[in-house]
Design a protein around this motif. Structure first.
Motif, PDB file in Angstrom:
ATOM      1  N   ALA A 284       0.824  -1.178  -0.223  1.00  0.00           N
ATOM      2  CA  ALA A 284       0.122   0.088  -0.074  1.00  0.00           C
ATOM      3  C   ALA A 284       0.831   1.031   0.005  1.00  0.00           C
ATOM      4  O   ALA A 284       0.619   2.109  -0.867  1.00  0.00           O
ATOM      5  CB  ALA A 284      -0.853  -0.036   1.376  1.00  0.00           C
TER       6      ALA A 284
ATOM      7  N   GLY B 129       2.764   1.618  -3.251  1.00  0.00           N
ATOM      8  CA  GLY B 129       1.646   2.061  -4.286  1.00  0.00           C
ATOM      9  C   GLY B 129       1.496   3.632  -4.301  1.00  0.00           C
ATOM     10  O   GLY B 129       1.338   4.239  -5.309  1.00  0.00           O
ATOM     11  N   LYS B 130       1.228   4.163  -2.909  1.00  0.00           N
ATOM     12  CA  LYS B 130       1.031   5.468  -2.741  1.00  0.00           C
ATOM     13  C   LYS B 130       2.413   6.425  -3.329  1.00  0.00           C
ATOM     14  O   LYS B 130       2.216   7.569  -4.173  1.00  0.00           O
ATOM     15  CB  LYS B 130       0.923   5.850  -1.230  1.00  0.00           C
ATOM     16  CG  LYS B 130      -0.545   6.466  -0.915  1.00  0.00           C
ATOM     17  CD  LYS B 130      -0.598   6.856   0.380  1.00  0.00           C
ATOM     18  CE  LYS B 130      -1.793   6.064   1.065  1.00  0.00           C
ATOM     19  NZ  LYS B 130      -1.662   5.906   2.363  1.00  0.00           N
TER      20      LYS B 130
ATOM     21  N   SER C 219      -4.768   1.231  -5.675  1.00  0.00           N
ATOM     22  CA  SER C 219      -4.466   0.177  -4.737  1.00  0.00           C
ATOM     23  C   SER C 219      -4.541  -1.247  -5.716  1.00  0.00           C
ATOM     24  O   SER C 219      -3.958  -2.196  -5.498  1.00  0.00           O
ATOM     25  CB  SER C 219      -5.160   0.143  -3.698  1.00  0.00           C
ATOM     26  OG  SER C 219      -6.616   0.505  -3.912  1.00  0.00           O
ATOM     27  N   SER C 220      -5.671  -1.023  -6.602  1.00  0.00           N
ATOM     28  CA  SER C 220      -5.973  -2.434  -7.367  1.00  0.00           C
ATOM     29  C   SER C 220      -4.790  -2.484  -8.500  1.00  0.00           C
ATOM     30  O   SER C 220      -4.924  -3.698  -8.955  1.00  0.00           O
ATOM     31  CB  SER C 220      -7.165  -1.795  -8.176  1.00  0.00           C
ATOM     32  OG  SER C 220      -7.006  -1.010  -9.052  1.00  0.00           O
TER      33      SER C 220
ATOM     34  N   THR D 261       0.090  -5.514  -5.265  1.00  0.00           N
ATOM     35  CA  THR D 261      -0.257  -6.329  -4.611  1.00  0.00           C
ATOM     36  C   THR D 261       1.044  -7.160  -3.954  1.00  0.00           C
ATOM     37  O   THR D 261       2.136  -6.944  -4.584  1.00  0.00           O
ATOM     38  CB  THR D 261      -1.110  -7.434  -5.114  1.00  0.00           C
ATOM     39  OG1 THR D 261      -1.349  -8.575  -4.226  1.00  0.00           O
ATOM     40  CG2 THR D 261      -0.360  -8.149  -6.330  1.00  0.00           C
ATOM     41  N   GLU D 262       0.788  -7.544  -2.569  1.00  0.00           N
ATOM     42  CA  GLU D 262       1.927  -7.993  -1.993  1.00  0.00           C
ATOM     43  C   GLU D 262       2.028  -9.426  -2.248  1.00  0.00           C
ATOM     44  O   GLU D 262       3.196 -10.292  -2.095  1.00  0.00           O
ATOM     45  CB  GLU D 262       1.791  -8.053  -0.436  1.00  0.00           C
ATOM     46  CG  GLU D 262       1.985  -6.551   0.016  1.00  0.00           C
ATOM     47  CD  GLU D 262       2.092  -6.578   1.499  1.00  0.00           C
ATOM     48  OE1 GLU D 262       2.173  -7.549   2.169  1.00  0.00           O
ATOM     49  OE2 GLU D 262       1.899  -5.355   2.100  1.00  0.00           O
TER      50      GLU D 262
END
Ligand code: SAM
Length: 222
Positions: free
Chosen positions: A53, A56-57, A63-64, A67-68
């Motif tokens: 997250a 991503g920022k 966020s879509s 992924t981890e």
């Protein structure tokens, strides 16, 4: 062209380095933006990122698109058959017909190295079918760009104009005495797609990043 459950083909970049370097952040952002704006648009997923997250920022990706989870967990069993690994050591080159066979195209999120250390092998071991994009090593964003041209625009690899191993003139750095001096250039050991201006297409901000780090060896940046 084949398409996933969402109706769009997908580019997945599995991040394989321990850190997220500024260089990679520019490449990932560029791949995302080109997927969004291509006609028709493609999905983009950056997988295998720890603390996804926050990262991503930092990349300003939705966020879509981050992924981890590793691609190994995301694509199990039969679903793996739809995934094509872009692999410099694959026996077959990617062709326009591969757009009918695969709907997910997987890339290693790896800084380039010269000579290449075959870190794409970490993804090959997971059992994905591989395709090559010719013999020259490309940056990850170039490999994604070329893949879209081949499968979406149905252009064979040999029809795409390239710039190989260019010497790139850097803008003078504004970041202090260690940056590039006016007229300085750097040699990039990769293949790029030739843009309308005749130069290799690169992510926005890449030349300034190279200029600000011009005192370092290029291989410490890639
Ligand atoms: N030196 C790296 C290695 O050891 O595998 C190659 C890294 S390359 C900068 C990043 C990714 O772009 C690779 O993992 C692969 O998915 C893709 N790629 C780059 N050049 C390619 C080529 N000629 N054929 C297929 N895939 C390529």
């Amino acid at each position: 062209m084949s398409a996933g459950a969402s109706g769009k083909p997908t580019i997945i970049v599995e991040h394989l380095d321990p850190e997220l370097e500024e260089w990679q952040a520019l490449e990932y952002k560029c791949i995302y933006e080109e997927c969004e704006t291509s006609t028709p648009p493609w999905n983009f997923l950056l997988s295998g990122l720890s603390s996804a997250a926050g990262v991503g920022k930092q990349l300003s990706l939705p966020s879509s698109s981050v992924t981890e989870q590793s691609v190994e967990a995301l694509y199990q069993g039969d679903r793996r058959r739809n995934v094509c690994l872009l692999d410099p050591k694959a026996e077959k080159d990617l062709s326009p017909e591969d757009g009918e066979k695969f709907d997910v195209f997987l890339f290693g999120g790896i800084l380039g190295d010269d000579p290449p250390r075959d870190r794409t092998g970490e993804l090959r071991k997971m059992g994905f079918e591989g395709r090559r994009l010719g013999q020259e090593q490309m940056t990850t964003d170039t490999a994604a760009r070329v893949t879209r041209i081949v499968v979406a625009d149905r252009q064979p690899l040999g029809n795409i104009p390239y710039v190989d191993r260019p010497d790139i003139k850097l803008p003078a750095s504004t970041s202090g005495h260690e940056g590039a001096q006016s007229g300085e250039s750097v040699s990039m050991p990769f293949r790029y797609v030739k843009g309308k201006d005749g130069k290799g297409v690169m992510p926005k901000g890449m030349l300034d990043l190279l200029a600000s780090d011009a005192d370092k060896d290029i291989m410490d940046l890639l």
